[in-house]
Scaffold this active site. Structure first.
Site, PDB file in Angstrom:
ATOM      1  N   HIS A   1     -25.743  16.859  35.177  1.00  0.00           N
ATOM      2  CA  HIS A   1     -26.033  17.445  33.875  1.00  0.00           C
ATOM      3  C   HIS A   1     -26.786  16.486  32.968  1.00  0.00           C
ATOM      4  O   HIS A   1     -27.706  16.900  32.266  1.00  0.00           O
ATOM      5  CB  HIS A   1     -24.741  17.933  33.210  1.00  0.00           C
ATOM      6  CG  HIS A   1     -24.975  18.960  32.148  1.00  0.00           C
ATOM      7  ND1 HIS A   1     -25.422  20.225  32.432  1.00  0.00           N
ATOM      8  CD2 HIS A   1     -24.851  18.910  30.793  1.00  0.00           C
ATOM      9  CE1 HIS A   1     -25.556  20.914  31.308  1.00  0.00           C
ATOM     10  NE2 HIS A   1     -25.221  20.142  30.301  1.00  0.00           N
TER      11      HIS A   1
ATOM     12  N   SER B   1     -28.682  23.085  28.631  1.00  0.00           N
ATOM     13  CA  SER B   1     -27.267  23.403  28.519  1.00  0.00           C
ATOM     14  C   SER B   1     -27.067  24.547  27.516  1.00  0.00           C
ATOM     15  O   SER B   1     -27.698  25.594  27.659  1.00  0.00           O
ATOM     16  CB  SER B   1     -26.477  22.147  28.139  1.00  0.00           C
ATOM     17  OG  SER B   1     -25.102  22.320  28.361  1.00  0.00           O
ATOM     18  N   TYR B   2     -26.227  24.354  26.495  1.00  0.00           N
ATOM     19  CA  TYR B   2     -26.057  25.420  25.494  1.00  0.00           C
ATOM     20  C   TYR B   2     -27.390  25.757  24.834  1.00  0.00           C
ATOM     21  O   TYR B   2     -27.624  26.899  24.419  1.00  0.00           O
ATOM     22  CB  TYR B   2     -25.046  24.981  24.438  1.00  0.00           C
ATOM     23  CG  TYR B   2     -24.655  26.085  23.470  1.00  0.00           C
ATOM     24  CD1 TYR B   2     -23.574  26.917  23.753  1.00  0.00           C
ATOM     25  CD2 TYR B   2     -25.351  26.296  22.291  1.00  0.00           C
ATOM     26  CE1 TYR B   2     -23.208  27.937  22.879  1.00  0.00           C
ATOM     27  CE2 TYR B   2     -24.997  27.302  21.410  1.00  0.00           C
ATOM     28  CZ  TYR B   2     -23.925  28.120  21.715  1.00  0.00           C
ATOM     29  OH  TYR B   2     -23.573  29.135  20.839  1.00  0.00           O
TER      30      TYR B   2
ATOM     31  N   TYR C   1     -25.502  20.383  18.500  1.00  0.00           N
ATOM     32  CA  TYR C   1     -25.142  18.990  18.734  1.00  0.00           C
ATOM     33  C   TYR C   1     -25.804  18.001  17.775  1.00  0.00           C
ATOM     34  O   TYR C   1     -25.923  16.827  18.119  1.00  0.00           O
ATOM     35  CB  TYR C   1     -25.483  18.607  20.173  1.00  0.00           C
ATOM     36  CG  TYR C   1     -24.863  19.496  21.210  1.00  0.00           C
ATOM     37  CD1 TYR C   1     -23.482  19.689  21.262  1.00  0.00           C
ATOM     38  CD2 TYR C   1     -25.651  20.175  22.139  1.00  0.00           C
ATOM     39  CE1 TYR C   1     -22.904  20.520  22.204  1.00  0.00           C
ATOM     40  CE2 TYR C   1     -25.087  20.999  23.095  1.00  0.00           C
ATOM     41  CZ  TYR C   1     -23.705  21.182  23.123  1.00  0.00           C
ATOM     42  OH  TYR C   1     -23.150  22.015  24.066  1.00  0.00           O
TER      43      TYR C   1
ATOM     44  N   ASP D   1     -25.923  19.927  39.037  1.00  0.00           N
ATOM     45  CA  ASP D   1     -25.559  20.424  37.712  1.00  0.00           C
ATOM     46  C   ASP D   1     -24.556  21.558  37.821  1.00  0.00           C
ATOM     47  O   ASP D   1     -24.618  22.390  38.740  1.00  0.00           O
ATOM     48  CB  ASP D   1     -26.809  20.913  36.973  1.00  0.00           C
ATOM     49  CG  ASP D   1     -26.474  21.474  35.605  1.00  0.00           C
ATOM     50  OD1 ASP D   1     -25.754  20.792  34.852  1.00  0.00           O
ATOM     51  OD2 ASP D   1     -26.910  22.602  35.294  1.00  0.00           O
TER      52      ASP D   1
ATOM     53  N   TRP E   1     -15.586  19.973  26.687  1.00  0.00           N
ATOM     54  CA  TRP E   1     -16.638  20.544  25.840  1.00  0.00           C
ATOM     55  C   TRP E   1     -16.045  21.125  24.558  1.00  0.00           C
ATOM     56  O   TRP E   1     -16.551  20.889  23.456  1.00  0.00           O
ATOM     57  CB  TRP E   1     -17.413  21.607  26.611  1.00  0.00           C
ATOM     58  CG  TRP E   1     -18.566  22.206  25.853  1.00  0.00           C
ATOM     59  CD1 TRP E   1     -19.553  21.542  25.196  1.00  0.00           C
ATOM     60  CD2 TRP E   1     -18.834  23.600  25.667  1.00  0.00           C
ATOM     61  NE1 TRP E   1     -20.442  22.443  24.619  1.00  0.00           N
ATOM     62  CE2 TRP E   1     -20.021  23.712  24.895  1.00  0.00           C
ATOM     63  CE3 TRP E   1     -18.190  24.767  26.094  1.00  0.00           C
ATOM     64  CZ2 TRP E   1     -20.571  24.934  24.536  1.00  0.00           C
ATOM     65  CZ3 TRP E   1     -18.755  25.995  25.755  1.00  0.00           C
ATOM     66  CH2 TRP E   1     -19.924  26.074  24.975  1.00  0.00           C
TER      67      TRP E   1
END
Length: 579
Positions: A294, A122-123, A51, A259, A170
């Protein structure tokens, strides 16, 4: 004065940009380095993200400069095929090997003391866990935040249903950078607009021709996810929970009760606490869960203000964790294996395990006089098993699904419904069965995994059943606490789907995930049952056809019958902790 000079003069750190790291296959990945100007050598704190390394997930975390001022060399790297780094991006495919190579590269940097920790959510939690499965020798600690235990169930799918709002938005977000890297102004603008207008696209059918992504071809993985609608080898190769013994590193597991990945966050903690590759690693697992969705993380989530205790404390916990394992300081971070925020009473509590010792499962049964439809119906919920009661009947039309009202999704509330929300607009529908308890005579603390068992029949060959647990306050406002879904063809197996016979009663076990919530004295427990929660999950068209391949004209209305009698005791099971 240059930005570098400002860092040096006012923050007492130096920054190096676009530092190259060569992977085992020759691909070069680029990172930014933040380091204290004096002293050393320093432990390394590594973040690997898709990101943009210049932002370093600072929507939730303190800036890397803050961590550098605490005595760490901070390395923030663009993952393969993203932003500055070379190669082609495909979610999860390269993160294990690239993670290993980057950890060992970071450990060898000038000024490093050879100890590496990782952080990110997250990722970026996945990049940590996947790297940890390779056991890089220099990796001492990780802080996987708000992330999953695998990337089929609990990420892309839930109970066999496609997590539409999350996955579509996403994948669109990821495709924007790919278009930018190719210098395609038209595609970049189209994708950026599609992301901001994502709710307008969710109704598009068939999903396998999802217009914003099919038009550009820049996110082929989205269509691979749809093609692999069951848990097969495509997913199994990246599943952390297939073998927790691969991991032998200290891990701070950070989650949020609202989440999208809370199931996996808790599962990773429990799995590694019991099955990590050595006894030392099993002792070095910590679970921290707040009342957050999230992002962002704070005291106000959705429509609920959880009070000042719910503020974002993640950076402070991470600092204690990293000092414990990278600087050999006794910070007391492992005094309690579990620290969670208990909603309802809005307090942090420490527990010895998850679920906490002393939890007792209690079944709350569905009852009605045959008309539990909507808040105006006669549905009831109590501890008494049902007798000879008539079933409840409703219809589900895929072209007019039950709308999502809050919940566990990702990643922005304007793009995907998430968090606690007033359920009035949902519970007014006759397509939603509503079962409500009497006002509680004393507080009821629910801490642990929630599940529902439905006995139901359908006129369709395939359909969905959804269940939502809600807290109803004295003024009548109903707020969602947990939710779940099962796609009928996946009722017995996520790997081997099988259609149902119309009119035949089946047992449906629905996982609503973990929670920590106190239903206060005078409040009521409520259960919603329906067949859609859109756009949180995609709509089942009720045909039994190929998932994602059919258009709107194929949709069929299903008549659903939910039983609650003698041998068909539909219920919700709550993990109750007596104090």
């Amino acid at each position: 004065m240059s930005l570098d000079a400002v860092y040096r003069r006012h923050l007492d750190i130096t920054v190096e940009y676009d530092v190259p790291a060569r992977m085992r296959d020759g691909t070069t990945l680029y990172a930014d380095l933040y380091r204290p100007t004096r002293g050393g050598p320093f432990p390394v704190l590594l973040m690997r993200l898709p990101y943009d390394k210049t932002q370093a997930e600072n929507l939730t975390y303190h800036h890397p400069a803050w961590y550098a001022r605490q005595g760490f060399m901070v390395v923030v790297q663009d993952t393969r095929g993203r932003w500055r780094s070379e190669g082609d991006f495909y979610p999860f495919a390269f993160e294990a090997e690239d993670g290993y190579d980057t950890v060992e590269w970071a450990a060898s940097l000038p000024g490093s003391n050879g100890r590496v920790g990782m952080y990110g959510f997250s990722y970026v939690g996945a990049t940590q866990l996947l790297a940890a499965t390779q056991r890089p020798p220099s990796l001492r600690a990780i802080c996987p935040g708000l992330t999953a235990s695998q990337y089929y169930d609990g990420w892309t799918y839930n109970g066999g249903a496609f997590a539409l709002a999350f996955c579509a938005s996403w994948a669109t977000q990821l495709a924007i950078d790919t278009a930018k890297r190719r210098g395609d102004d038209t595609a970049t603008a189209q994708l950026a607009a599609a992301f901001m207008q994502a709710p307008a696209w969710y109704s598009s059918l068939p999903l396998k021709e999802y217009p914003p992504l099919a038009a550009t071809g820049l996110a082929p993985y989205f269509f691979d996810w749809l093609e692999h609608s069951s848990y097969d080898e495509y997913w199994r190769r990246w599943s952390i929970d297939e073998d927790y013994s691969q991991i032998t590193v200290a891990a701070l597991h950070i989650g949020g009760w609202y989440d999208i990945f809370i199931h996996g966050t808790v599962k990773n903690f429990a799995g590694l606490r019991r099955e990590a590759g050595d006894e030392n690693a099993r002792r070095m697992q910590k679970l921290l869960v707040g009342p957050w969705y999230h992002l962002p993380w704070g005291q106000v989530t959705g429509c609920v203000d959880f009070g000042p205790e719910a503020r974002n404390i993640v950076d402070l916990w991470q600092l204690r964790w990293l000092k414990q394992f990278l600087m050999d300081e006794d910070t007391g971070v492992l005094d309690s294996p579990v620290t969670v925020f208990v909603m309802g009473i809005n307090e942090w509590r420490d527990f010895d395990d998850w679920p906490p010792p002393g939890v007792v499962e209690r079944d709350f049964y569905l009852h009605s006089a045959g008309a539990a439809n909507s808040i105006n119906g006669n549905g009831r919920l109590n501890l008494d098993p049902p007798g000879g009661e008539p079933p409840d009947v409703y219809t589900y039309d895929p072209l007019f699904p039950t709308p999502s009202a809050g919940g566990r999704s990702c990643c922005f509330a304007t793009i995907a419904p998430m968090g606690p929300a007033d359920q009035a607009a949902v519970e007014i529908s006759n397509g939603v069965l509503v079962y409500t308890s009497a006002p509680l005579e004393r507080d009821l603390m629910v801490v642990g995994p929630v599940r529902a068992t439905l006995y139901a029949a359908s006129s369709a060959h395939d359909t969905d059943f959804t269940v939502k647990l809600c807290d109803v306050g004295p003024a009548g406002q109903s707020i969602n606490i947990a939710q779940g879904i099962v796609r009928a063809r996946f009722r017995e197996s996520l790997s081997q789907p099988s259609l149902i016979t119309p009119g035949e009663v089946h047992e449906y076990r629905i996982d609503l995930g973990p929670t920590a919530h106190v239903f206060r004295r005078g409040h009521q427990i409520r259960v919603q049952v329906s067949s859609s929660d859109f756009p949180h999950w995609d709509r089942n068209l009720n045909t039994g056809g190929e998932l994602g391949a059919e258009g709107a004209a194929a949709a069929r209305v299903a008549t659903q019958i939910v039983l609650h009698q003698h041998d068909y005791a539909s219920r919700i099971t709550l993990p109750v902790l007596e104090e």
